[in-house]
Design an enzyme around this catalytic site. Sequence first.
Site, PDB file in Angstrom:
ATOM      1  N   GLU A 104       0.846  -1.202   0.000  1.00  0.00           N
ATOM      2  CA  GLU A 104       0.000   0.000   0.000  1.00  0.00           C
ATOM      3  C   GLU A 104       0.878   1.248   0.000  1.00  0.00           C
ATOM      4  OE1 GLU A 104      -2.534   1.556  -0.404  1.00  0.00           O
ATOM      5  OE2 GLU A 104      -4.351   0.644   0.364  1.00  0.00           O
ATOM      6  N   ASP A 105       0.324   2.345  -0.518  1.00  0.00           N
ATOM      7  CA  ASP A 105       1.033   3.618  -0.417  1.00  0.00           C
ATOM      8  C   ASP A 105       0.938   4.157   1.006  1.00  0.00           C
ATOM      9  OD1 ASP A 105      -1.704   4.098  -0.668  1.00  0.00           O
ATOM     10  OD2 ASP A 105      -1.512   5.649  -2.190  1.00  0.00           O
ATOM     11  N   ASP A 108      -4.176   4.898   6.442  1.00  0.00           N
ATOM     12  CA  ASP A 108      -4.705   6.100   7.099  1.00  0.00           C
ATOM     13  C   ASP A 108      -5.715   5.635   8.149  1.00  0.00           C
ATOM     14  OD1 ASP A 108      -5.205   8.946   7.286  1.00  0.00           O
ATOM     15  OD2 ASP A 108      -6.904   8.729   5.953  1.00  0.00           O
ATOM     16  N   PHE A 157      -2.308  15.702   5.302  1.00  0.00           N
ATOM     17  CA  PHE A 157      -2.480  15.241   3.927  1.00  0.00           C
ATOM     18  C   PHE A 157      -1.190  15.433   3.135  1.00  0.00           C
ATOM     19  CE2 PHE A 157      -3.930  15.446  -0.484  1.00  0.00           C
ATOM     20  CZ  PHE A 157      -4.649  14.265  -0.539  1.00  0.00           C
ATOM     21  N   ARG A 170       0.740  12.399  -8.521  1.00  0.00           N
ATOM     22  CA  ARG A 170       1.346  11.076  -8.312  1.00  0.00           C
ATOM     23  C   ARG A 170       2.755  11.010  -8.892  1.00  0.00           C
ATOM     24  NH1 ARG A 170      -2.844   7.630  -6.607  1.00  0.00           N
ATOM     25  NH2 ARG A 170      -4.828   7.867  -7.680  1.00  0.00           N
TER      26      ARG A 170
HETATM   27  P1  IMP Z   1      -7.649   4.385   4.514  1.00  0.00           P
HETATM   28  O1  IMP Z   1      -8.654   3.416   3.964  1.00  0.00           O
HETATM   29  O2  IMP Z   1      -8.318   5.496   5.268  1.00  0.00           O
HETATM   30  O3  IMP Z   1      -6.549   3.742   5.326  1.00  0.00           O
HETATM   31  O4  IMP Z   1      -7.005   5.138   3.314  1.00  0.00           O
HETATM   32  C1  IMP Z   1      -6.164   4.523   2.458  1.00  0.00           C
HETATM   33  C2  IMP Z   1      -6.142   5.205   1.122  1.00  0.00           C
HETATM   34  O5  IMP Z   1      -6.507   6.593   1.202  1.00  0.00           O
HETATM   35  C3  IMP Z   1      -4.757   5.176   0.602  1.00  0.00           C
HETATM   36  O6  IMP Z   1      -4.520   4.028  -0.179  1.00  0.00           O
HETATM   37  C4  IMP Z   1      -4.680   6.460  -0.210  1.00  0.00           C
HETATM   38  O7  IMP Z   1      -5.116   6.215  -1.521  1.00  0.00           O
HETATM   39  C5  IMP Z   1      -5.639   7.395   0.454  1.00  0.00           C
HETATM   40  N1  IMP Z   1      -4.948   8.371   1.354  1.00  0.00           N
HETATM   41  C6  IMP Z   1      -4.894   8.341   2.711  1.00  0.00           C
HETATM   42  N2  IMP Z   1      -4.178   9.369   3.197  1.00  0.00           N
HETATM   43  C7  IMP Z   1      -3.746  10.069   2.121  1.00  0.00           C
HETATM   44  C8  IMP Z   1      -2.928  11.249   1.967  1.00  0.00           C
HETATM   45  O8  IMP Z   1      -2.440  11.887   2.921  1.00  0.00           O
HETATM   46  N3  IMP Z   1      -2.708  11.647   0.677  1.00  0.00           N
HETATM   47  C9  IMP Z   1      -3.211  10.994  -0.406  1.00  0.00           C
HETATM   48  N4  IMP Z   1      -3.964   9.883  -0.313  1.00  0.00           N
HETATM   49  C10 IMP Z   1      -4.235   9.431   0.949  1.00  0.00           C
HETATM   50 MG    MG Z   2      -4.459   4.160  -2.319  1.00  0.00          MG
END
Ligand code: IMP
Ligand code: MG
Length: 181
Positions: A104-105, A108, A157, A170
């Site tokens: 994963e990138d 969050d 962010f 990106r």
């Molecule tokens: P989660 O489901 O809330 O853990 O979010 C995961 C996804 O949200 C990641 O794979 C990202 O695509 C996106 N995301 C979460 N935080 C950021 C950020 O700070 N910048 C850009 N994309 C984010």
């Molecule tokens: Mg993502």
Amino acid sequence: MKQVSYEGLTFEPYITRETIDARVKELGKDIMRDCAGKSPLFVCVLNGAFPFASDLFRACEGLEDAEIAFIRLKSYEGTGSTGVVKQMLGLTDDIQGRTVIVVEDIVDTGNTIARLVADLQAKNPAEVKIATLLFKPEALVQDVRPDYVGFSIPKKFIVGFGLDLNGKARNLNDIYILKED
Ligand code: IMP
Ligand code: MG
């Protein structure tokens, strides 16, 4: 490095490409050590994880049986999580009995990864590990813990190196953080 702007928001330099490179190489060593003798399947979560997955997979070149596959998930709109994980491009590979490393990138809230790990577990892999370039521990609402973390960061962010704002940014080589003032 200079500031960048997208959609009227200003971002400032945060993590350089050199720092990312060095950390990814360390993660590669950790994964090679933990996966010695196994044939792991790396699962890159598109779109954001593609630069990280590309580097991490090649940082593991000592794992001669390693393979990579791609899936697509989406949970973000603009700069906030929607809480709903949308758009799945399914995994066609048979993962029964295999070590799977989800790449994963960023983790969050953990909603995306928790949903994905549950879906993968249903296919009876030997184990599912999570490798994420970035981790926001303060934002986590799910009971998941990444096994390999590039950088733990505050609940801010960020964009660049695969991370986007509505599809843009990106292609930045470095990671930038939203400027607040
Ligand atoms: P989660 O489901 O809330 O853990 O979010 C995961 C996804 O949200 C990641 O794979 C990202 O695509 C996106 N995301 C979460 N935080 C950021 C950020 O700070 N910048 C850009 N994309 C984010
Ligand atoms: Mg993502």
